[in-house]
Scaffold this motif. Structure first.
Motif, mmCIF file in Angstrom:
data_model
loop_
_atom_site.group_PDB
_atom_site.id
_atom_site.type_symbol
_atom_site.label_atom_id
_atom_site.label_comp_id
_atom_site.label_asym_id
_atom_site.label_seq_id
_atom_site.Cartn_x
_atom_site.Cartn_y
_atom_site.Cartn_z
ATOM 1 N N ALA A 199 -27.732 22.341 25.627
ATOM 2 C CA ALA A 199 -27.574 23.547 26.450
ATOM 3 C C ALA A 199 -26.784 23.216 27.720
ATOM 4 C CB ALA A 199 -28.943 24.125 26.798
ATOM 5 N N ALA A 200 -27.085 22.098 28.345
ATOM 6 C CA ALA A 200 -26.367 21.715 29.573
ATOM 7 C C ALA A 200 -24.888 21.480 29.273
ATOM 8 C CB ALA A 200 -26.996 20.462 30.172
ATOM 9 N N LEU A 201 -24.581 20.824 28.174
ATOM 10 C CA LEU A 201 -23.185 20.564 27.802
ATOM 11 C C LEU A 201 -22.463 21.867 27.448
ATOM 12 C CD1 LEU A 201 -23.705 17.301 25.709
ATOM 13 C CD2 LEU A 201 -22.695 17.490 27.990
ATOM 14 N N LEU A 202 -23.157 22.776 26.794
ATOM 15 C CA LEU A 202 -22.586 24.072 26.442
ATOM 16 C C LEU A 202 -22.324 24.894 27.709
ATOM 17 C CD1 LEU A 202 -21.735 25.999 24.201
ATOM 18 C CD2 LEU A 202 -24.125 26.759 24.054
ATOM 19 N N ASP A 203 -23.293 24.912 28.637
ATOM 20 C CA ASP A 203 -23.107 25.637 29.907
ATOM 21 C C ASP A 203 -21.886 25.111 30.658
ATOM 22 O OD1 ASP A 203 -25.289 27.270 29.571
ATOM 23 O OD2 ASP A 203 -26.644 26.065 30.821
ATOM 24 N N GLU A 204 -21.765 23.804 30.731
ATOM 25 C CA GLU A 204 -20.642 23.188 31.446
ATOM 26 C C GLU A 204 -19.308 23.563 30.789
ATOM 27 O OE1 GLU A 204 -19.015 18.748 32.122
ATOM 28 O OE2 GLU A 204 -21.141 19.021 32.626
ATOM 29 N N ALA A 205 -19.281 23.540 29.463
ATOM 30 C CA ALA A 205 -18.053 23.875 28.736
ATOM 31 C C ALA A 205 -17.721 25.363 28.892
ATOM 32 C CB ALA A 205 -18.203 23.525 27.263
ATOM 33 N N ALA A 206 -18.742 26.215 28.910
ATOM 34 C CA ALA A 206 -18.532 27.662 28.982
ATOM 35 C C ALA A 206 -17.836 28.065 30.286
ATOM 36 C CB ALA A 206 -19.867 28.385 28.845
ATOM 37 N N GLU A 207 -18.014 27.280 31.338
ATOM 38 C CA GLU A 207 -17.387 27.577 32.631
ATOM 39 C C GLU A 207 -15.859 27.554 32.553
ATOM 40 O OE1 GLU A 207 -18.951 24.845 35.514
ATOM 41 O OE2 GLU A 207 -21.011 25.527 35.199
ATOM 42 N N GLU A 208 -15.309 26.920 31.541
ATOM 43 C CA GLU A 208 -13.858 26.793 31.389
ATOM 44 C C GLU A 208 -13.201 28.024 30.737
ATOM 45 O OE1 GLU A 208 -12.156 24.183 32.627
ATOM 46 O OE2 GLU A 208 -14.088 23.438 33.370
ATOM 47 N N PHE A 209 -14.042 28.978 30.279
ATOM 48 C CA PHE A 209 -13.506 30.122 29.539
ATOM 49 C C PHE A 209 -13.757 31.426 30.293
ATOM 50 C CE2 PHE A 209 -14.526 26.716 26.632
ATOM 51 C CZ PHE A 209 -13.345 26.586 25.943
ATOM 52 N N ASP A 210 -12.807 32.349 30.143
ATOM 53 C CA ASP A 210 -12.949 33.660 30.788
ATOM 54 C C ASP A 210 -13.878 34.538 29.965
ATOM 55 O OD1 ASP A 210 -11.150 32.955 32.796
ATOM 56 O OD2 ASP A 210 -9.420 33.613 31.592
ATOM 57 N N GLU A 211 -14.485 35.473 30.658
ATOM 58 C CA GLU A 211 -15.374 36.424 29.985
ATOM 59 C C GLU A 211 -14.572 37.243 28.981
ATOM 60 O OE1 GLU A 211 -18.292 39.751 31.612
ATOM 61 O OE2 GLU A 211 -18.290 37.914 32.820
ATOM 62 N N GLY A 212 -15.156 37.479 27.842
ATOM 63 C CA GLY A 212 -14.509 38.295 26.822
ATOM 64 C C GLY A 212 -13.650 37.510 25.843
ATOM 65 N N GLU A 213 -13.441 36.231 26.091
ATOM 66 C CA GLU A 213 -12.664 35.434 25.136
ATOM 67 C C GLU A 213 -13.497 35.160 23.891
ATOM 68 O OE1 GLU A 213 -10.217 31.965 26.249
ATOM 69 O OE2 GLU A 213 -10.892 32.366 28.305
ATOM 70 N N SER A 214 -12.803 35.020 22.778
ATOM 71 C CA SER A 214 -13.472 34.563 21.552
ATOM 72 C C SER A 214 -13.485 33.050 21.608
ATOM 73 C CB SER A 214 -12.700 35.006 20.308
ATOM 74 O OG SER A 214 -12.820 36.382 20.142
ATOM 75 N N VAL A 215 -14.676 32.494 21.623
ATOM 76 C CA VAL A 215 -14.819 31.063 21.795
ATOM 77 C C VAL A 215 -15.505 30.464 20.578
ATOM 78 C CG1 VAL A 215 -15.782 29.243 23.249
ATOM 79 C CG2 VAL A 215 -14.956 31.360 24.302
ATOM 80 N N SER A 216 -14.883 29.416 20.036
ATOM 81 C CA SER A 216 -15.438 28.724 18.867
ATOM 82 C C SER A 216 -16.167 27.472 19.329
ATOM 83 C CB SER A 216 -14.315 28.317 17.905
ATOM 84 O OG SER A 216 -13.610 29.455 17.482
ATOM 85 N N VAL A 217 -17.336 27.260 18.770
ATOM 86 C CA VAL A 217 -18.158 26.110 19.142
ATOM 87 C C VAL A 217 -18.391 25.262 17.896
ATOM 88 C CG1 VAL A 217 -20.365 25.350 20.095
ATOM 89 C CG2 VAL A 217 -19.288 27.450 20.955
ATOM 90 N N TYR A 218 -18.123 23.978 18.048
ATOM 91 C CA TYR A 218 -18.326 23.028 16.955
ATOM 92 C C TYR A 218 -19.372 22.014 17.407
ATOM 93 C CZ TYR A 218 -13.836 24.877 15.449
ATOM 94 O OH TYR A 218 -12.824 25.703 15.071
ATOM 95 N N GLY A 219 -20.143 21.529 16.462
ATOM 96 C CA GLY A 219 -21.156 20.521 16.793
ATOM 97 C C GLY A 219 -21.541 19.712 15.571
ATOM 98 N N ARG A 220 -22.485 18.851 15.795
ATOM 99 C CA ARG A 220 -22.981 17.976 14.720
ATOM 100 C C ARG A 220 -23.624 18.839 13.632
ATOM 101 N NH1 ARG A 220 -27.743 13.639 14.637
ATOM 102 N NH2 ARG A 220 -28.946 15.495 15.106
ATOM 103 N N ALA A 221 -23.456 18.452 12.385
ATOM 104 C CA ALA A 221 -23.977 19.233 11.265
ATOM 105 C C ALA A 221 -25.471 19.498 11.417
ATOM 106 C CB ALA A 221 -23.692 18.511 9.944
ATOM 107 N N ASP A 222 -26.227 18.508 11.861
ATOM 108 C CA ASP A 222 -27.674 18.669 12.008
ATOM 109 C C ASP A 222 -28.046 19.593 13.172
ATOM 110 O OD1 ASP A 222 -27.930 16.915 9.908
ATOM 111 O OD2 ASP A 222 -28.601 15.207 11.114
ATOM 112 N N ASP A 223 -27.093 19.910 14.041
ATOM 113 C CA ASP A 223 -27.362 20.759 15.205
ATOM 114 C C ASP A 223 -26.915 22.204 15.005
ATOM 115 O OD1 ASP A 223 -28.358 18.536 16.507
ATOM 116 O OD2 ASP A 223 -26.569 18.190 17.726
#
Length: 193
Positions: free
Chosen positions: A106-130
């Protein structure tokens, strides 16, 4: 003076001259032998010194080579030990689960989300088990969706087509930064002498 006396004087002179020549020859021969022996001794000493220098040079080369080999072995052992530590850290990161994994992700996602503008379509990739954890966390983010798997220890890679921004907030990228920044200190601690 008779002829016999003159002949005897000539013989005597000849003997004396012959003796003189023989003595000169013996002296010259002795000088030549002495010079030859001196030259031979000098040559022997030079050769002995050459051999001693060569022996010393080879000894120094052997010692230098042995020291270099020992240093290379120590460096290789250190590399192996550091690699083992790194593998243990990676295993520990992979094994994080439950609330701790949720909080870190969650902390890493919050930090990454700060780089994007509101309303953008954002793709998130992660470990298969996550994948399930990511889907749950993304319910709080508008326009964010799980787009697939990313080969990593954990964390997220977040990107948007609109802004062409890609943020790698994986455990791997953080570990790499921390590892590089602290490698000297880690090495000093592990290999204190």
């Amino acid at each position: 003076m008779s002829l016999d006396t003159v002949a005897e004087d000539i013989r005597e002179e000849a003997r004396a001259r012959a003796e003189e020549i023989r003595e000169e020859g013996e002296e010259r021969a002795a000088e030549i032998i002495e010079e030859a022996e001196s030259d031979a001794e000098e040559i022997h000493e030079e050769r002995e010194a050459d051999v001693e220098r060569e022996v010393q040079q080879r000894r120094e080369q052997a010692i230098s080579s042995a020291k270099l080999e020992a240093k290379q072995s120590r460096l290789e052992a250190r590399r192996d030990a550091l690699e083992e530590v790194r593998e243990e850290v990676e295993t520990t990161l992979t094994d994080i689960d439950g609330d701790q994994r949720r909080e870190l992700t969650a902390a890493l996602l919050d930090e990454a989300a700060e780089e994007f503008d509101e309303g953008e379509s954002v793709s998130v990739y992660g470990r298969a088990d996550d994948q399930e954890l990511l889907e749950d966390l993304l319910e709080d983010y508008d326009g964010f969706s799980v787009a697939g798997e990313y080969d990593c220890l954990g964390g997220v890679v977040v990107e948007s087509e609109e802004s062409r921004v890609r943020v790698n907030n994986t455990f791997d990228s953080i570990l790499e930064t921390v590892w590089e920044d602290n490698l000297t200190e880690l090495s000093d601690r592990l290999f204190e002498q």
